[in-house]
Design a protein around this motif. Structure first.
Motif, PDB file in Angstrom:
ATOM      1  N   ASP A 169      -5.418  10.342  -5.122  1.00  0.00           N
ATOM      2  CA  ASP A 169      -4.607  11.195  -4.242  1.00  0.00           C
ATOM      3  C   ASP A 169      -3.395  11.643  -5.050  1.00  0.00           C
ATOM      4  N   ARG A 170      -3.489  12.857  -5.616  1.00  0.00           N
ATOM      5  CA  ARG A 170      -2.413  13.332  -6.476  1.00  0.00           C
ATOM      6  C   ARG A 170      -1.126  13.555  -5.699  1.00  0.00           C
ATOM      7  N   ALA A 171      -1.232  14.087  -4.503  1.00  0.00           N
ATOM      8  CA  ALA A 171      -0.029  14.350  -3.709  1.00  0.00           C
ATOM      9  C   ALA A 171       0.679  13.057  -3.347  1.00  0.00           C
ATOM     10  N   GLY A 172      -0.095  12.057  -2.976  1.00  0.00           N
ATOM     11  CA  GLY A 172       0.497  10.774  -2.597  1.00  0.00           C
ATOM     12  C   GLY A 172       0.681   9.833  -3.768  1.00  0.00           C
ATOM     13  N   ARG A 173       0.256  10.253  -4.969  1.00  0.00           N
ATOM     14  CA  ARG A 173       0.319   9.435  -6.183  1.00  0.00           C
ATOM     15  C   ARG A 173      -0.236   8.034  -5.914  1.00  0.00           C
ATOM     16  N   SER A 174      -1.507   8.003  -5.592  1.00  0.00           N
ATOM     17  CA  SER A 174      -2.176   6.730  -5.331  1.00  0.00           C
ATOM     18  C   SER A 174      -3.652   6.853  -5.664  1.00  0.00           C
ATOM     19  N   VAL A 175      -4.286   5.696  -5.875  1.00  0.00           N
ATOM     20  CA  VAL A 175      -5.733   5.641  -6.085  1.00  0.00           C
ATOM     21  C   VAL A 175      -6.307   4.683  -5.058  1.00  0.00           C
ATOM     22  N   GLN A 176      -7.525   4.967  -4.638  1.00  0.00           N
ATOM     23  CA  GLN A 176      -8.198   4.095  -3.680  1.00  0.00           C
ATOM     24  C   GLN A 176      -9.347   3.389  -4.367  1.00  0.00           C
ATOM     25  N   LEU A 177      -9.452   2.083  -4.141  1.00  0.00           N
ATOM     26  CA  LEU A 177     -10.514   1.281  -4.736  1.00  0.00           C
ATOM     27  C   LEU A 177     -11.704   1.196  -3.786  1.00  0.00           C
ATOM     28  N   GLY A 178     -12.801   0.686  -4.319  1.00  0.00           N
ATOM     29  CA  GLY A 178     -14.013   0.578  -3.538  1.00  0.00           C
ATOM     30  C   GLY A 178     -13.892  -0.329  -2.338  1.00  0.00           C
ATOM     31  N   ASP A 179     -12.945  -1.282  -2.380  1.00  0.00           N
ATOM     32  CA  ASP A 179     -12.740  -2.170  -1.228  1.00  0.00           C
ATOM     33  C   ASP A 179     -11.690  -1.613  -0.272  1.00  0.00           C
ATOM     34  N   ASN A 180     -11.355  -0.325  -0.474  1.00  0.00           N
ATOM     35  CA  ASN A 180     -10.383   0.412   0.356  1.00  0.00           C
ATOM     36  C   ASN A 180      -8.931   0.051   0.078  1.00  0.00           C
ATOM     37  N   THR A 181      -8.679  -0.766  -0.922  1.00  0.00           N
ATOM     38  CA  THR A 181      -7.300  -1.021  -1.335  1.00  0.00           C
ATOM     39  C   THR A 181      -6.693   0.270  -1.890  1.00  0.00           C
ATOM     40  N   VAL A 182      -5.464   0.551  -1.532  1.00  0.00           N
ATOM     41  CA  VAL A 182      -4.746   1.714  -2.049  1.00  0.00           C
ATOM     42  C   VAL A 182      -3.655   1.227  -2.995  1.00  0.00           C
ATOM     43  N   VAL A 183      -3.644   1.762  -4.210  1.00  0.00           N
ATOM     44  CA  VAL A 183      -2.666   1.378  -5.225  1.00  0.00           C
ATOM     45  C   VAL A 183      -1.833   2.599  -5.572  1.00  0.00           C
ATOM     46  N   HIS A 184      -0.548   2.505  -5.426  1.00  0.00           N
ATOM     47  CA  HIS A 184       0.360   3.613  -5.735  1.00  0.00           C
ATOM     48  C   HIS A 184       0.764   3.582  -7.213  1.00  0.00           C
ATOM     49  N   TYR A 185       1.028   4.745  -7.752  1.00  0.00           N
ATOM     50  CA  TYR A 185       1.428   4.832  -9.154  1.00  0.00           C
ATOM     51  C   TYR A 185       2.587   5.803  -9.326  1.00  0.00           C
ATOM     52  N   ASP A 186       3.362   5.569 -10.390  1.00  0.00           N
ATOM     53  CA  ASP A 186       4.333   6.557 -10.859  1.00  0.00           C
ATOM     54  C   ASP A 186       3.722   7.399 -11.978  1.00  0.00           C
ATOM     55  N   LYS A 187       2.973   6.727 -12.847  1.00  0.00           N
ATOM     56  CA  LYS A 187       2.190   7.419 -13.878  1.00  0.00           C
ATOM     57  C   LYS A 187       0.792   6.806 -13.868  1.00  0.00           C
TER      58      LYS A 187
END
Length: 419
Positions: free
Chosen positions: A88-106
């Motif tokens: 999710d580029r707008a939210g700066r996050s990635v979603q894992l297969g177990d539905n965990t959402v991890v936010h990133y700065d880079k």
């Protein structure tokens, strides 16, 4: 202590991702570093999978980039055996297969490549193999050992680096080997026909049979096991096992789904990055097999799948993520070992890009350096059983100036006098 206010996420648990994580800490980054890999093994290097480890000469632990304890000691958060399903580029996050959402700065994409599959009948049979992962190499070790013990036959589809290295390993185990390839010589897309013949002769001397100018059309079997392969010219070869070594494709589905700019397939595909390995999104970088970088020496975009690119581009991307001034313009480099032949290749000179091949040394004894030239300028060089010359070869390539071909081919003329 880790500063939780900044988070850098790395997707890809290979060499590029591991070296990027290492570099972030070495350069003083104190934020969270999260490394996500879809394999359960810790990051490892791939060359041993077709070389020393496959041959049983290297221990399993030797393939790993770091010792297991290093990651905890460096405060690297590992998510192994996890697939990233979306960015999710707008939210700066990635979603894992177990539905965990991890936010990133880079975010760094180092997702690597995957082996291309044979699209023919029979690939579902037991005994059809690929080589990309540690588990593949471990399985293949057992297969080659059994083939050698039982005088079994391995058919390899493809005569590139992986195909030839596994052919050499299979012969060392004692297996019978046939290599099927559409080209007229091995390694055609890398070294061309002039030098490719040297590899034909090398493998033929070790008992490898080649079937050039053909492709597999079917793998036949009985009771779920491989019996033979058929080719598009009507030939049939006996086989107990088949290895698909027809190249690799960059794993770019995440990047494509996220809307990042992609390179044209005519340029090797991959994710478009600038000189600092930054993608079309200023907060996302790419390194390793998937990164398509414009190279000033070769006048176009290159996507390099070899070990040295992963080793060097991961750290370069990490430094760029930290705001450092980075220009990634290293000369492509790779190495190979086949029987008693060792080589290093620097540069980029596919067929059609060069107009002359100069041999320095004795090709018959397989102790030589081959140079590929265009308008008297060195595009690439490969040293075969000649050592400690890579730096000079790369300097000749970087100089991008005309050289005298006769002097280049004369072993009595020092290479460093030609820069």
């Amino acid at each position: 202590m880790v500063d939780a206010h900044r988070t850098f996420v790395i997707i890809g648990g290979g060499l590029a991702g591991a070296k990027a994580a290492e570099t972030l800490r070495a350069e003083g980054f104190s934020g969270r570093v999260i490394l996500i890999g879809d394999e359960r093994d810790h990051p490892y290097e791939r060359p041993p999978l077709s070389k020393g480890y496959l041959l049983g000469k290297d221990e399993r632990e030797s393939v790993f980039v770091h010792e297991t304890a290093w990651y905890a000691g460096a405060d690297i958060e590992l998510h192994l055996g996890q697939v990233v399903t979306s960015i999710d580029r707008a939210g700066r996050s990635v979603q894992l297969g177990d539905n965990t959402v991890v936010h990133y700065d880079k975010l760094l994409l180092a997702t690597g490549a995957e082996p291309r599959r044979l699209d023919i009948p029979g690939t579902e049979l037991a005994g059809v193999h690929h080589l990309r992962r540690l588990a593949h190499s471990e399985r293949l070790r057992g297969v080659l050992s059994a083939l050698g013990r039982d005088n079994g036959h391995l058919v390899i589809a493809g005569a590139g680096w992986i195909g030839l290295e596994i052919a050499a390993a299979a012969r060392e185990y004692g297996a019978e080997v046939t290599v099927v390839a559409p080209s007229a010589t091995p390694l055609h897309h890398v070294v061309g026909p002039e030098v490719g013949q040297i590899f034909t002769d090398l493998h033929a001397e070790h008992g490898v049979r080649f079937h050039f100018g053909a492709r597999l059309t079917e793998i036949t079997g009985q009771d779920g096991l491989v019996l033979a392969v058929r080719t598009d010219d009507g030939e049939e070869h006996p086989a107990h096992d088949v290895l698909a070594a027809i190249g690799a494709a960059p794993r770019t589905s995440l990047a494509e789904a996220a809307g990042l700019d992609m390179a044209d397939r005519s340029q090797g595909g991959g994710v478009v990055v600038d000189a600092s390995l930054r993608t079309s999104d200023p907060d996302i970088y790419a390194a390793g097999d998937i990164a398509s970088v414009h190279h000033p020496l070769f006048g176009g975009r290159l996507r390099v799948e070899h070990w040295a690119n992963a080793l060097n581009s991961g750290p370069a991307a990490a430094k760029a993520m930290l705001g450092q001034d980075v220009t990634y313009d290293r000369v492509p480099y790779f190495f190979s070992d086949q029987y008693d032949l060792g080589l290093e290749y620097s540069g980029w000179a596919p067929p059609g890009s060069y107009d002359q091949v100069v041999i320095r040394g004795d090709a018959g004894k397989r102790e030589f350096i081959a140079f590929w030239l265009k308008d008297h300028r060195v595009l690439a060089g490969m040293n075969v059983n000649v050592w400690d010359v890579t730096e000079d070869i790369q300097k000749l390539i970087k100089a991008a100036r005309p050289v005298d071909a006769d002097a280049l081919g004369d072993p009595s003329v020092p290479l460093d006098s030609l820069f």
